[in-house]
Design a protein around this motif. Structure first.
Motif: not given
Length: 394
Positions: A158-168, A388-394
């Motif tokens: 959740v944290g990785i995906a949230t941080g990546n989504t915020l940035w994107a 919207i789509g899959p949770a962004p990883k990495g």
């Protein structure tokens, strides 16, 4: 020749013992083969996690009733001893001792909340008792022990995906408001870590206790920092909905990011229009998964409501997984055999196909998605957000 009265009395007294001894010598049924399998259930039926703890408990009972109606587990019924963990460590520990010391169970399905799970896990590990949760998501549960399992996906994702989504989404400064529980703080910690790793900056942060219901003073402080977005991390649906509602009432028009609890039916009903457009990282049942849709339909028919469908499905799957491991071991006191079954099993059910458990008891083969809350006019009983789509990883 008639025997004396005292000899006849003694013979009558010994008759039941002799009959039992005769049955034992003749073999008869194996001990316990007609007895039910009895395991524990520990969910938050009250407290901050009441809404999803209740839905999990109801879903588990529905699954057990289905199993029993179909003939049980090799002909033996499945029964639950249910205790309220109340979404905190102290009450969870009391519930654990009731289940293990009084009810004598060695396998417990639960808990709903991470604080409860982390409080009980050391006891279960020391006692060799299975603790199998469908809802608790704090990352620290991964290292809680060899008898600890969960179908819930870790909040590290959740944290990785949230941080990546915020940035994107172009967010560069963030304000956060977080309930002071292990679950909520874990979500915030991992989300902020990923956001900052990408280059973002937290400009204001507030925390609140589970007894708070008015967040306007704290929200006002956050908005004074002029963040690009607000991130909320609640433990209860009530506080989630209230925060969203009060944020909009204060005039905040910026984006709001959240997590699973904020997507619950109660949270979105409390928030109303204020939740429209809120984005969250959550697990979601696949609309193309026939089993998932069957479970949802059966649950709605039985209980006349649905909230947090993935949590409902996860709790449901846990019962069927437990039933399979009980079938393999044939003994509800064999926690070691149950544990070994869990490590070996691959399962397809309401929450996904062909998922399993790794060496830490963490579920493998499931993932989260990014969702956005629909306007009130577009929400239905079973669908209140769009994926919207899959949770962004990495």
């Amino acid at each position: 020749m008639n025997r004396p009265l005292h000899q006849r009395f003694l013979a009558l007294c010994l008759l039941p013992v002799l009959l039992l001894a005769g049955l034992a010598c003749d073999g008869g049924d194996e001990p316990g083969e007609d007895q039910p399998f009895r395991i524990g259930v520990m969910e938050s039926l009250t407290g901050a996690g009441e809404t999803y703890g209740t839905v999990a408990n109801q879903s588990k009972q529905m699954a057990a009733d289905e199993i029993n109606a179909a003939g049980g587990i090799d002909g033996r019924r499945l029964e639950f001893a249910v205790e309220d963990s109340k979404c905190n460590a102290a009450d969870a520990i009391a519930a654990y001792h009731k289940l293990t010391d009084v009810d004598g169970v060695k396998i417990i399905l639960g808990t709903s909340c991470s604080s409860a799970m982390l409080g009980v896990a050391p006891l279960a590990e020391a006692d060799g008792v299975i603790l199998f949760s469908g809802l608790a998501s704090n990352p620290d549960i991964a290292t809680a022990g060899d008898y600890i399992f969960r179908t819930q996906i870790s909040d590290l994702e959740v944290g990785i995906a949230t941080g990546n989504t915020l940035w994107a989404d172009g967010i560069r400064t963030l304000a956060t408001i977080t309930e002071t529980t292990d679950y909520a703080e874990g979500v915030r910690r991992n989300s902020v870590a990923q956001f900052e790793q990408r280059g973002g900056r937290v400009v204001a942060a507030e925390a609140y206790g589970s007894d708070v219901s008015d967040f306007r003073t704290q929200l006002t402080k956050l908005f004074e920092a002029d963040p690009d977005a607000l991130h909320i991390s609640p433990q209860s649906e009530f506080s989630a909905g209230t925060i969203m509602k009060q944020a909009r009432e204060l005039g905040y028009a910026g984006p709001i990011y959240a997590e699973t609890v904020s997507m619950g039916t109660t949270a979105l009903e409390v928030a109303g229009d204020a939740a429209t457009g809120v984005k969250a990282i959550t697990a979601d049942l696949d609309p193309d998964n026939e089993k998932a849709q069957e479970v949802l339909a059966n649950f709605r028919e039985r209980y006349d409501y649905v909230t947090l469908p993935w949590h409902l499905g996860s709790a449901y799957d846990d019962v069927y997984i437990a039933a399979e491991c009980l079938r393999q071991t044939g003994d509800d006191q064999d926690a070691d055999g149950f544990r070994d079954c869990m490590y070996d099993i691959t399962w397809s059910g309401a929450i996904g196909d062909n998922y399993s458990f790794d060496a830490q008891g963490e579920v493998v083969g499931l993932s989260r998605v990014v969702v956005e809350v629909l306007p009130v006019a577009e929400r239905t009983a079973d669908r209140k957000y769009t994926v919207i789509g899959p949770a962004p990883k990495g």
